[in-house]
Design a protein around this motif. Structure first.
Motif, mmCIF file in Angstrom:
data_model
loop_
_atom_site.group_PDB
_atom_site.id
_atom_site.type_symbol
_atom_site.label_atom_id
_atom_site.label_comp_id
_atom_site.label_asym_id
_atom_site.label_seq_id
_atom_site.Cartn_x
_atom_site.Cartn_y
_atom_site.Cartn_z
ATOM 1 N N MET A 276 6.078 -1.287 4.233
ATOM 2 C CA MET A 276 6.424 -1.357 2.848
ATOM 3 C C MET A 276 5.404 -0.598 1.985
ATOM 4 N N LEU A 277 4.111 -0.797 2.257
ATOM 5 C CA LEU A 277 3.082 -0.131 1.457
ATOM 6 C C LEU A 277 3.124 1.383 1.626
ATOM 7 N N ARG A 278 3.401 1.838 2.833
ATOM 8 C CA ARG A 278 3.495 3.291 3.042
ATOM 9 C C ARG A 278 4.624 3.893 2.200
ATOM 10 N N ASN A 279 5.770 3.240 2.186
ATOM 11 C CA ASN A 279 6.909 3.731 1.395
ATOM 12 C C ASN A 279 6.606 3.679 -0.094
ATOM 13 N N ALA A 280 6.003 2.590 -0.541
ATOM 14 C CA ALA A 280 5.646 2.465 -1.955
ATOM 15 C C ALA A 280 4.645 3.545 -2.347
ATOM 16 N N ALA A 281 3.659 3.788 -1.495
ATOM 17 C CA ALA A 281 2.650 4.818 -1.776
ATOM 18 C C ALA A 281 3.300 6.191 -1.887
ATOM 19 N N ALA A 282 4.205 6.501 -0.972
ATOM 20 C CA ALA A 282 4.883 7.797 -1.001
ATOM 21 C C ALA A 282 5.697 7.959 -2.284
ATOM 22 N N GLN A 283 6.387 6.918 -2.708
ATOM 23 C CA GLN A 283 7.191 6.974 -3.927
ATOM 24 C C GLN A 283 6.317 7.161 -5.168
ATOM 25 N N VAL A 284 5.221 6.417 -5.250
ATOM 26 C CA VAL A 284 4.314 6.537 -6.406
ATOM 27 C C VAL A 284 3.706 7.928 -6.461
ATOM 28 N N GLN A 285 3.266 8.441 -5.321
ATOM 29 C CA GLN A 285 2.664 9.770 -5.280
ATOM 30 C C GLN A 285 3.661 10.847 -5.688
ATOM 31 N N GLU A 286 4.897 10.713 -5.231
ATOM 32 C CA GLU A 286 5.921 11.694 -5.579
ATOM 33 C C GLU A 286 6.280 11.612 -7.063
ATOM 34 N N LEU A 287 6.425 10.417 -7.566
ATOM 35 C CA LEU A 287 6.806 10.208 -8.957
ATOM 36 C C LEU A 287 5.744 10.715 -9.934
ATOM 37 N N PHE A 288 4.479 10.401 -9.658
ATOM 38 C CA PHE A 288 3.403 10.752 -10.588
ATOM 39 C C PHE A 288 2.629 12.003 -10.186
ATOM 40 N N GLY A 289 2.850 12.502 -8.986
ATOM 41 C CA GLY A 289 2.142 13.694 -8.536
ATOM 42 C C GLY A 289 0.635 13.502 -8.490
ATOM 43 N N SER A 290 0.214 12.342 -8.054
ATOM 44 C CA SER A 290 -1.220 12.057 -8.035
ATOM 45 C C SER A 290 -1.630 11.457 -6.696
ATOM 46 N N ARG A 291 -2.937 11.426 -6.494
ATOM 47 C CA ARG A 291 -3.471 10.785 -5.295
ATOM 48 C C ARG A 291 -3.450 9.272 -5.498
ATOM 49 N N LEU A 292 -3.436 8.534 -4.400
ATOM 50 C CA LEU A 292 -3.284 7.093 -4.473
ATOM 51 C C LEU A 292 -4.147 6.404 -3.431
ATOM 52 N N ALA A 293 -4.777 5.309 -3.837
ATOM 53 C CA ALA A 293 -5.492 4.441 -2.910
ATOM 54 C C ALA A 293 -4.931 3.041 -3.057
ATOM 55 N N ILE A 294 -4.717 2.384 -1.943
ATOM 56 C CA ILE A 294 -4.291 0.987 -1.957
ATOM 57 C C ILE A 294 -5.346 0.208 -1.196
ATOM 58 N N PHE A 295 -5.883 -0.815 -1.849
ATOM 59 C CA PHE A 295 -6.848 -1.692 -1.218
ATOM 60 C C PHE A 295 -6.181 -3.035 -0.968
ATOM 61 N N THR A 296 -6.360 -3.580 0.232
ATOM 62 C CA THR A 296 -5.846 -4.905 0.549
ATOM 63 C C THR A 296 -7.011 -5.775 1.008
ATOM 64 N N GLU A 297 -6.833 -7.077 0.883
ATOM 65 C CA GLU A 297 -7.898 -7.991 1.268
ATOM 66 C C GLU A 297 -8.069 -8.009 2.780
ATOM 67 N N ASP A 298 -9.299 -7.977 3.213
ATOM 68 C CA ASP A 298 -9.653 -8.039 4.629
ATOM 69 C C ASP A 298 -9.312 -9.431 5.155
ATOM 70 N N PRO A 299 -8.421 -9.537 6.147
ATOM 71 C CA PRO A 299 -8.069 -10.866 6.660
ATOM 72 C C PRO A 299 -9.248 -11.577 7.330
ATOM 73 N N ALA A 300 -10.248 -10.817 7.750
ATOM 74 C CA ALA A 300 -11.410 -11.413 8.416
ATOM 75 C C ALA A 300 -12.486 -11.877 7.436
ATOM 76 N N GLN A 301 -12.439 -11.384 6.193
ATOM 77 C CA GLN A 301 -13.475 -11.740 5.223
ATOM 78 C C GLN A 301 -12.864 -11.816 3.827
ATOM 79 N N ALA A 302 -12.653 -13.015 3.345
ATOM 80 C CA ALA A 302 -12.040 -13.222 2.029
ATOM 81 C C ALA A 302 -12.840 -12.519 0.940
ATOM 82 N N GLY A 303 -12.124 -11.852 0.029
ATOM 83 C CA GLY A 303 -12.758 -11.161 -1.089
ATOM 84 C C GLY A 303 -13.166 -9.734 -0.796
ATOM 85 N N ARG A 304 -13.217 -9.342 0.466
ATOM 86 C CA ARG A 304 -13.570 -7.963 0.842
ATOM 87 C C ARG A 304 -12.294 -7.130 0.888
#
Length: 83
Positions: free
Chosen positions: A1-29
């Motif tokens: 899902m995130l890969r598809n969303a990232a591709a759509q956002v990048q195509e729509l806005f023509g910009s670079r994109l970073a997505i950060f998700t929480e590390d399941p091994a360390q809360a808050g990271r």
């Protein structure tokens, strides 16, 4: 899902994109998702962490931490941030 969303956002806005998700091994990271086309430096990562903790937008085009390169939005589900 995130890969598809990232591709759509990048195509729509023509910009670079970073997505950060929480590390399941360390809360808050945060981990950079593999679909990212923008690699954030330490300063940018600290803004992403602030956004994650506070559930508010920050960065460029905002009144909160506007001196950074990126515009950061929390990824929210109900009242919980997951990225």
């Amino acid at each position: 899902m995130l890969r598809n969303a990232a591709a759509q956002v990048q195509e729509l806005f023509g910009s670079r994109l970073a997505i950060f998700t929480e590390d399941p091994a360390q809360a808050g990271r945060l981990l950079l998702h593999p679909s990212a086309t923008y690699v954030a430096n330490e300063k940018e990562q600290s803004v992403a962490a602030w956004v994650f903790r506070n559930h508010k937008a920050a960065g460029r085009f905002t009144d909160t931490l506007p001196a950074v390169e990126g515009f950061y939005l929390p990824l929210l589900a109900a009242k919980t941030a997951w990225g």
